[in-house]
Design an enzyme around this catalytic site. Structure first.
Site, PDB file in Angstrom:
ATOM      1  N   GLY A 206     143.494  22.415  37.552  1.00 43.48           N
ATOM      2  CA  GLY A 206     143.222  21.526  36.436  1.00 43.48           C
ATOM      3  C   GLY A 206     142.318  22.096  35.368  1.00 43.48           C
ATOM      4  O   GLY A 206     141.973  21.395  34.418  1.00 43.48           O
ATOM      5  N   GLU A 208     142.983  23.918  33.003  1.00 44.75           N
ATOM      6  CA  GLU A 208     143.659  23.954  31.708  1.00 44.75           C
ATOM      7  C   GLU A 208     143.675  22.605  30.988  1.00 44.75           C
ATOM      8  O   GLU A 208     144.105  22.518  29.842  1.00 44.75           O
ATOM      9  CB  GLU A 208     145.106  24.434  31.881  1.00 44.75           C
ATOM     10  CG  GLU A 208     145.240  25.917  32.121  1.00 44.75           C
ATOM     11  CD  GLU A 208     144.688  26.356  33.464  1.00 44.75           C
ATOM     12  OE1 GLU A 208     143.971  27.379  33.504  1.00 44.75           O
ATOM     13  OE2 GLU A 208     144.942  25.674  34.481  1.00 44.75           O
ATOM     14  N   ASN A 285     139.530  30.354  36.935  1.00 43.89           N
ATOM     15  CA  ASN A 285     139.067  30.739  35.612  1.00 43.89           C
ATOM     16  C   ASN A 285     138.188  29.655  34.993  1.00 43.89           C
ATOM     17  O   ASN A 285     138.038  28.559  35.530  1.00 43.89           O
ATOM     18  CB  ASN A 285     140.270  30.983  34.707  1.00 43.89           C
ATOM     19  CG  ASN A 285     141.265  29.844  34.771  1.00 43.89           C
ATOM     20  OD1 ASN A 285     142.096  29.790  35.670  1.00 43.89           O
ATOM     21  ND2 ASN A 285     141.177  28.897  33.847  1.00 43.89           N
ATOM     22  N   ASP A 330     141.433  33.913  31.466  1.00 43.96           N
ATOM     23  CA  ASP A 330     142.187  33.298  32.562  1.00 43.96           C
ATOM     24  C   ASP A 330     142.416  34.287  33.703  1.00 43.96           C
ATOM     25  O   ASP A 330     143.428  34.242  34.393  1.00 43.96           O
ATOM     26  CB  ASP A 330     143.525  32.734  32.067  1.00 43.96           C
ATOM     27  CG  ASP A 330     144.246  31.912  33.126  1.00 43.96           C
ATOM     28  OD1 ASP A 330     143.577  31.351  33.998  1.00 43.96           O
ATOM     29  OD2 ASP A 330     145.492  31.847  33.096  1.00 43.96           O
ATOM     30  N   LYS A 359     143.906  38.589  39.312  1.00 42.98           N
ATOM     31  CA  LYS A 359     144.678  38.753  38.082  1.00 42.98           C
ATOM     32  C   LYS A 359     144.226  39.930  37.223  1.00 42.98           C
ATOM     33  O   LYS A 359     145.008  40.496  36.467  1.00 42.98           O
ATOM     34  CB  LYS A 359     144.576  37.484  37.233  1.00 42.98           C
ATOM     35  CG  LYS A 359     145.514  36.352  37.599  1.00 42.98           C
ATOM     36  CD  LYS A 359     145.408  35.277  36.529  1.00 42.98           C
ATOM     37  CE  LYS A 359     146.307  34.091  36.803  1.00 42.98           C
ATOM     38  NZ  LYS A 359     146.183  33.074  35.728  1.00 42.98           N
ATOM     39  N   ASN A 419     149.664  37.729  40.525  1.00 42.44           N
ATOM     40  CA  ASN A 419     149.455  36.292  40.494  1.00 42.44           C
ATOM     41  C   ASN A 419     149.384  35.759  41.923  1.00 42.44           C
ATOM     42  O   ASN A 419     149.011  36.490  42.841  1.00 42.44           O
ATOM     43  CB  ASN A 419     150.559  35.615  39.669  1.00 42.44           C
ATOM     44  CG  ASN A 419     150.100  34.334  39.014  1.00 42.44           C
ATOM     45  OD1 ASN A 419     150.000  33.305  39.654  1.00 42.44           O
ATOM     46  ND2 ASN A 419     149.792  34.403  37.720  1.00 42.44           N
ATOM     47  N   TRP A 420     149.729  34.489  42.142  1.00 43.71           N
ATOM     48  CA  TRP A 420     149.573  33.882  43.470  1.00 43.71           C
ATOM     49  C   TRP A 420     150.548  34.419  44.495  1.00 43.71           C
ATOM     50  O   TRP A 420     150.359  34.235  45.699  1.00 43.71           O
ATOM     51  CB  TRP A 420     149.725  32.363  43.387  1.00 43.71           C
ATOM     52  CG  TRP A 420     151.105  31.886  43.030  1.00 43.71           C
ATOM     53  CD1 TRP A 420     151.568  31.595  41.788  1.00 43.71           C
ATOM     54  CD2 TRP A 420     152.200  31.652  43.926  1.00 43.71           C
ATOM     55  NE1 TRP A 420     152.883  31.193  41.845  1.00 43.71           N
ATOM     56  CE2 TRP A 420     153.297  31.215  43.153  1.00 43.71           C
ATOM     57  CE3 TRP A 420     152.369  31.753  45.307  1.00 43.71           C
ATOM     58  CZ2 TRP A 420     154.531  30.894  43.706  1.00 43.71           C
ATOM     59  CZ3 TRP A 420     153.600  31.429  45.857  1.00 43.71           C
ATOM     60  CH2 TRP A 420     154.664  31.008  45.070  1.00 43.71           C
ATOM     61  N   CYS A 641     156.176  21.981  31.063  1.00 44.56           N
ATOM     62  CA  CYS A 641     157.410  21.846  31.837  1.00 44.56           C
ATOM     63  C   CYS A 641     158.624  22.472  31.150  1.00 44.56           C
ATOM     64  O   CYS A 641     159.475  23.066  31.810  1.00 44.56           O
ATOM     65  CB  CYS A 641     157.715  20.373  32.113  1.00 44.56           C
ATOM     66  SG  CYS A 641     156.474  19.533  33.125  1.00 44.56           S
ATOM     67  N   HIS A 642     158.706  22.320  29.821  1.00 43.35           N
ATOM     68  CA  HIS A 642     159.910  22.762  29.121  1.00 43.35           C
ATOM     69  C   HIS A 642     159.826  24.206  28.640  1.00 43.35           C
ATOM     70  O   HIS A 642     160.783  24.711  28.053  1.00 43.35           O
ATOM     71  CB  HIS A 642     160.199  21.826  27.942  1.00 43.35           C
ATOM     72  CG  HIS A 642     160.606  20.451  28.372  1.00 43.35           C
ATOM     73  ND1 HIS A 642     161.890  20.133  28.737  1.00 43.35           N
ATOM     74  CD2 HIS A 642     159.872  19.306  28.511  1.00 43.35           C
ATOM     75  CE1 HIS A 642     161.954  18.845  29.073  1.00 43.35           C
ATOM     76  NE2 HIS A 642     160.733  18.327  28.955  1.00 43.35           N
TER      77      HIS A 642
END
Length: 711
Positions: A206, A208, A285, A330, A359, A419-420, A641-642
């Site tokens: 969260g 962001e 971050n 980030d 990262k 990344n993850w 999402c898009h």
């Protein structure tokens, strides 16, 4: 919500046989006796039949001692069974296998138990995450779940809306449910819970969205009651500090950071170290990303982008190592932390270390006892720092990297050099297998607005206080990736295999000298762990995000993989880079695939690739002023999402091809909640002028992307 299929006649006969055997004093099958999944089992490196935790055991090595499938015969792998998952979308989970039963989470944390030898569904549990989240809260959530925990006959799952739920592993019945954060905040959980010492720990995401003061909390597995909590960043000094660690951290912050949350969410990295009885957390971050905003007079901003060791019994601070002091890119450290015993010097004894590739582009070897840095080297292109000062453990930052002049192109990007997606470590080869990324980002902080998440109209809007081009798509050839085999002792590359695109999934390695990894292009591959030679591959018909696992039942070794493209790579940015493979929204049926030697089943037909054709009405001419306004609105509300540039990576419908964007009345019904049950958030606060601006922006993107690429 729970459903358990009625037992078949064969199952009833099997139960009768076991019952009669017990009544006659005969021994039941070992699976019926049950493996006690506890500290002893999770500390045992030799037990390979089961996959008991996210990284298989406490070490997080994702290494299996099984070798029935090996470098010499892996070419005989074939499909043993499969399970279609038509209701799922993003599949990122690591399945767990205990005594011949596989447990896994799918979209929205829906949990299933299946027979690990046949794929037969035993039970499923739906936590109804969308219902619990509610319309506006969905703005800050995906459907992703990276896994679950098992402890002494209980499963623990985490939901995107912040609940931790205990389930009976045999029946799937809910035992308890705990809300882990204030549901009024735009936080979410996409990571896995970690079980240890009769406790289960979980963090959240969260940073962001402007709401985040990072923390982790541990709960009793039997009851779901809170055992302890640790905050990653300090709160408002006027309220007092929870402990001495918070008071210490506050000295490294400036300004009024608490008004922005501060960040530091532990959204992925969790490792229990039984030898020092400590839980290691990889922290996130800053929130917002730009340090100039959250801590205007500088400071290291503890405990952002750090590995923090906590006493496993009490949650009290023990030590920390910060990978990026004063983080502003980030570059979080929520990646996996692998435990290993390494002989770092000739003639010296083994040292208990943790291996970490966050990262920021460096690979770290750290002493687990006290957090001392032992070595650190670049694994990818890095321009924000020239190296790590071994005397201080701090990065040697490059001049201008903090975009002091307003703008800077920096490597790696916000996706990171790693990344993850899980790396793995093979004690036989001594190598770590890392899904590596090479991609830059342009950071610009001129004219960036600050979002107050407390205002209803801003809830769930991205609040990073720096522009990284979310209004524009990432070109197809902007970045590359690879599978990197890294020697942590020599801190050198052993071998490297190029991968398509700039996003590649996690790895798993075995005693059979194998490394398994899926790819974005839908190929599942086995490599020789010693030299990187490709030994076997199969195309699964859809993009892969999840890491594989291996286990054995009845003396037969299996390799399993969830197939369902998902995660930030397809939803936050780089739509065309992902969409080029045809993994369009709703295009392919998700699958659970399981392979074994001499498996004979044909690969399932999951659906053909889907390539979007943007709608370009001849009578619609975008207005440039409206396009600019719509671009900003899209970047703050729709991109989650898009995807960037209105070019969908497959997580949600491609708006360039949606007739909804041509019918503002129909669009209004959707934004008021018509599709909430399908995961579409409510945006009733968007005005008619906002919708017109979004329409003009999307139409402009449709026009641009429908043009043929110039030679």
């Amino acid at each position: 919500m729970h459903r358990r299929p009625a037992p078949s006649p064969a199952a009833l006969v099997a139960r009768l046989v076991v019952t009669l055997s017990l009544a006659c004093g005969l021994s039941a099958p070992s699976a019926a006796a049950g493996t006690e999944v506890n500290d002893a089992a999770l500390s045992d490196p030799k037990q390979g039949a089961n996959w008991l935790a996210y990284g298989r055991n406490y070490s997080e090595q994702r290494y299996s001692p099984l070798a029935q499938v090996h470098a010499g015969n892996v070419g005989r792998l074939g499909l043993a069974w499969s399970m279609a998952l038509p209701e799922d979308r993003s599949l990122l989970s690591t399945p767990l296998i205990v005594d011949g039963v596989m447990y896994f989470t799918g979209s929205w944390s829906k949990t299933r138990a299946v027979d690990a030898a046949t794929g037969k569904l035993l039970w499923e549990y739906d936590p109804e995450s969308i219902k619990h989240a509610g319309g506006e809260r969905l703005r800050a959530m995906w459907d992703s779940s990276r896994g679950l925990a098992y402890w002494k006959g209980k499963l623990v799952i985490a939901t995107i809306d912040g609940r931790l739920i205990g389930l009976d592993a045999k029946t799937g019945q809910k035992l308890w449910s705990t809300q882990t954060f204030d549901p009024k905040r735009p936080l979410y959980i996409s990571g896995h819970p970690k079980a240890f010492r009769d406790l289960v720990i979980v963090g959240n995401g969260g940073s962001e969205f402007g709401a985040g003061r990072g923390f982790v909390s541990a709960y009793h597995v039997d009851s779901g009651k809170l055992a302890w909590k640790f905050y990653v960043v300090p709160g408002n000094p006027a309220d007092g500090f929870e402990d001495e660690a918070q008071a210490m951290a506050a000295k490294t912050w400036t300004g009024e950071w608490w008004k922005h949350g501060g960040g530091g969410q532990v959204w992925n990295g969790l490792t229990y170290d039984p030898e020092y009885d400590q839980i290691l957390i990889g922290t996130g971050n800053g929130g917002p990303w730009n340090r100039k905003v959250r801590s205007p007079d500088g400071g290291d901003n503890l405990f952002l982008c750090s590995i923090v060791a906590l006493d496993a019994r009490t949650g009290k601070y023990k030590w920390h190592y910060q990978t990026v002091p004063g983080e502003t890119w980030d570059y979080n450290s929520s990646m996996d932390m692998v435990l290993a015993d390494l002989k770092l010097r000739p003639g010296g004894g083994p040292r208990k270390v943790l291996l970490h590739a966050p990262k920021n582009g460096f690979f770290y070897v750290i002493d687990r006892k006290n957090g001392k840095l032992l070595s650190a080297e670049k694994i990818a292109k890095v321009t924000w720092a020239t190296g790590i000062d071994m005397k201080t453990g701090r990065p040697i930052e490059a001049e201008g990297a903090r975009y002091e002049d307003g703008s800077e192109l920096v490597w790696p990007s916000v996706y990171g050099a790693h990344n993850w997606h899980a790396m793995s470590f093979n004690p036989k080869t001594g190598l770590v297998y890392i899904p590596k990324v090479e991609l830059p980002a342009l950071f610009t902080d001129t004219g960036v607005r600050i979002v107050d998440w407390r205002k209803p109209e801003n809830f769930g809007q991205l609040d990073v206080a720096v522009d990284i081009g979310l209004g524009s798509d990432i070109p197809k050839d902007a970045g590359v990736s690879s599978l990197l085999a890294w020697d942590p002792v020599k801190q050198k590359k052993a071998w490297e295999v190029a991968q398509p695109n700039y996003w590649n999934p996690g790895t798993m390695t075995t005693a059979g000298n194998l490394v398994f990894q899926g790819r974005i292009d839908g190929t599942f591959i086995a490599y020789d762990a010693r030299d990187g030679r490709q030994l076997w591959s199969v195309h699964v018909g859809s993009g892969i995000s999840a890491p594989p696992v291996t286990y054995s039942v009845g003396g037969r070794q299996y390799v399993s993989l969830l197939v369902g493209w998902g995660g930030a790579g397809m939803s936050l940015g780089g739509g065309s880079s992902m969409a080029q493979y045809g993994w369009g929204f709703g295009g392919q049926t998700r699958q659970l695939l399981t392979f074994a030697l001499d498996g004979k089943l044909p690969m399932p037909d999951v659906g053909k690739p889907v390539f979007v054709r943007p709608i370009v009405p001849a009578d619609f001419k975008p207005d440039e002023k409206l396009v600019d306004r719509g671009r900003a609105l899209y970047a703050s509300t729709c991109v989650w999402c898009h995807s960037a540039g209105a070019v969908s990576g497959g997580y949600a419908p491609d708006l360039r091809a949606s007739p909804m964007l041509l019918d503002l009345k129909a669009l209004r019904t959707v934004l008021e909640g018509a599709l909430v049950q399908r995961g579409m958030p409510k945006y009733p606060d968007l005005t008619d002028d906002d919708l017109v601006a979004l329409q003009h922006y999307v139409r402009s993107q449709a026009i641009v992307t429908s043009q043929p690429t110039p030679p």
